[in-house]
Design a protein around this motif. Structure first.
Motif, mmCIF file in Angstrom:
data_model
loop_
_atom_site.group_PDB
_atom_site.id
_atom_site.type_symbol
_atom_site.label_atom_id
_atom_site.label_comp_id
_atom_site.label_asym_id
_atom_site.label_seq_id
_atom_site.Cartn_x
_atom_site.Cartn_y
_atom_site.Cartn_z
ATOM 1 N N ARG A 295 0.839 -1.204 0.000
ATOM 2 C CA ARG A 295 0.000 0.000 0.000
ATOM 3 C C ARG A 295 0.866 1.243 0.000
ATOM 4 N NH1 ARG A 295 -2.454 -0.806 6.030
ATOM 5 N NH2 ARG A 295 -0.510 -0.512 7.165
ATOM 6 N N GLY A 296 0.349 2.266 -0.621
ATOM 7 C CA GLY A 296 1.066 3.530 -0.638
ATOM 8 C C GLY A 296 0.435 4.500 0.335
ATOM 9 N N GLY B 72 -5.325 0.251 1.820
ATOM 10 C CA GLY B 72 -5.520 -1.013 1.132
ATOM 11 C C GLY B 72 -4.704 -1.114 -0.141
ATOM 12 N N ILE B 73 -4.826 -2.270 -0.781
ATOM 13 C CA ILE B 73 -4.136 -2.521 -2.042
ATOM 14 C C ILE B 73 -5.133 -3.032 -3.074
ATOM 15 C CG2 ILE B 73 -1.902 -2.999 -0.978
ATOM 16 C CD1 ILE B 73 -2.519 -6.031 -1.424
ATOM 17 N N HIS B 74 -4.864 -2.772 -4.330
ATOM 18 C CA HIS B 74 -5.667 -3.326 -5.411
ATOM 19 C C HIS B 74 -5.152 -4.740 -5.662
ATOM 20 C CE1 HIS B 74 -7.363 -3.965 -9.400
ATOM 21 N NE2 HIS B 74 -8.234 -3.017 -9.083
ATOM 22 N N SER B 75 -6.056 -5.707 -5.672
ATOM 23 C CA SER B 75 -5.651 -7.111 -5.775
ATOM 24 C C SER B 75 -4.851 -7.418 -7.034
ATOM 25 C CB SER B 75 -6.885 -8.008 -5.707
ATOM 26 O OG SER B 75 -7.767 -7.729 -6.783
ATOM 27 N N VAL B 76 -5.132 -6.733 -8.131
ATOM 28 C CA VAL B 76 -4.447 -6.999 -9.403
ATOM 29 C C VAL B 76 -3.356 -5.972 -9.677
ATOM 30 C CG1 VAL B 76 -4.749 -7.249 -11.899
ATOM 31 C CG2 VAL B 76 -6.503 -8.137 -10.341
ATOM 32 N N ILE C 157 -9.934 -9.882 6.650
ATOM 33 C CA ILE C 157 -9.709 -8.796 5.699
ATOM 34 C C ILE C 157 -11.056 -8.297 5.190
ATOM 35 C CG2 ILE C 157 -7.408 -9.528 4.948
ATOM 36 C CD1 ILE C 157 -8.715 -10.749 2.449
ATOM 37 N N ILE C 158 -11.018 -7.117 4.592
ATOM 38 C CA ILE C 158 -12.195 -6.516 3.968
ATOM 39 C C ILE C 158 -11.877 -6.367 2.494
ATOM 40 C CG2 ILE C 158 -13.621 -4.431 3.841
ATOM 41 C CD1 ILE C 158 -12.870 -4.007 6.834
ATOM 42 N N MET C 159 -12.829 -6.756 1.645
ATOM 43 C CA MET C 159 -12.637 -6.641 0.206
ATOM 44 C C MET C 159 -13.734 -5.741 -0.356
ATOM 45 S SD MET C 159 -11.556 -9.894 -2.119
ATOM 46 C CE MET C 159 -13.171 -10.560 -2.265
ATOM 47 N N VAL C 160 -13.330 -4.759 -1.144
ATOM 48 C CA VAL C 160 -14.259 -3.811 -1.748
ATOM 49 C C VAL C 160 -14.070 -3.877 -3.260
ATOM 50 C CG1 VAL C 160 -14.919 -1.386 -1.887
ATOM 51 C CG2 VAL C 160 -14.089 -2.316 0.284
ATOM 52 N N PRO C 161 -15.163 -4.105 -4.021
ATOM 53 C CA PRO C 161 -15.027 -4.154 -5.482
ATOM 54 C C PRO C 161 -14.431 -2.859 -6.028
ATOM 55 C CG PRO C 161 -17.210 -4.868 -4.802
ATOM 56 C CD PRO C 161 -16.535 -4.306 -3.583
ATOM 57 N N GLU D 258 -10.346 -6.007 -6.894
ATOM 58 C CA GLU D 258 -10.879 -5.588 -5.601
ATOM 59 C C GLU D 258 -9.794 -4.874 -4.813
ATOM 60 O OE1 GLU D 258 -10.778 -8.963 -6.402
ATOM 61 O OE2 GLU D 258 -12.803 -9.049 -7.202
ATOM 62 N N MET D 259 -10.243 -4.015 -3.909
ATOM 63 C CA MET D 259 -9.345 -3.428 -2.933
ATOM 64 C C MET D 259 -9.371 -4.333 -1.713
ATOM 65 S SD MET D 259 -7.936 -0.744 -4.197
ATOM 66 C CE MET D 259 -7.215 0.012 -2.740
ATOM 67 N N ILE D 260 -8.195 -4.597 -1.149
ATOM 68 C CA ILE D 260 -8.079 -5.454 0.029
ATOM 69 C C ILE D 260 -7.537 -4.620 1.183
ATOM 70 C CG2 ILE D 260 -6.925 -7.465 1.028
ATOM 71 C CD1 ILE D 260 -6.782 -8.614 -1.814
ATOM 72 N N TYR D 261 -8.236 -4.702 2.315
ATOM 73 C CA TYR D 261 -7.856 -3.979 3.529
ATOM 74 C C TYR D 261 -7.751 -4.962 4.688
ATOM 75 C CZ TYR D 261 -9.659 -0.028 0.846
ATOM 76 O OH TYR D 261 -9.904 0.897 -0.133
ATOM 77 N N LEU D 262 -6.889 -4.668 5.627
ATOM 78 C CA LEU D 262 -6.844 -5.454 6.858
ATOM 79 C C LEU D 262 -8.093 -5.110 7.657
ATOM 80 C CD1 LEU D 262 -3.098 -4.958 7.824
ATOM 81 C CD2 LEU D 262 -4.134 -6.867 6.590
#
Length: 81
Positions: A20-21, A26-30, A62-66, A71-75
């Motif tokens: 993550r920046g 979060g981070i983008h899964s792809v 984790i939390i995943m947001v489309p 998806e964005m992945i967050y702790l």
């Protein structure tokens, strides 16, 4: 001798923190390269990787947001605002 592989939860936690920046949580899964690295590290395919990630979502780790193209992945303890 090769060191033992990280368990999946630790791999994901470390990946989110490292990829993550600032100021993103979060981070983008792809786009971050996470999914490709996850598959390569565990020597498995995309379907297996996605299933493991969904298991973590269902367990509340984790939390995943489309998002566009993935998806964005967050702790779970650092949710998006």
């Amino acid at each position: 001798m090769q060191a033992p592989k990280l368990d999946i939860e630790e791999f994901v936690r470390r990946a989110v923190i490292r990829l993550r920046g600032v100021p993103n949580k979060g981070i983008h899964s792809v786009n971050s390269g996470f999914l490709a690295a996850f598959e390569k590290y565990y020597e498995r395919d995309t379907e297996w990787a996605k299933a493991k990630i969904l298991e973590m979502v269902q367990r509340g780790l984790i939390i995943m947001v489309p998002d566009v193209g993935g998806e964005m992945i967050y702790l779970a303890d650092e949710p998006p605002i």
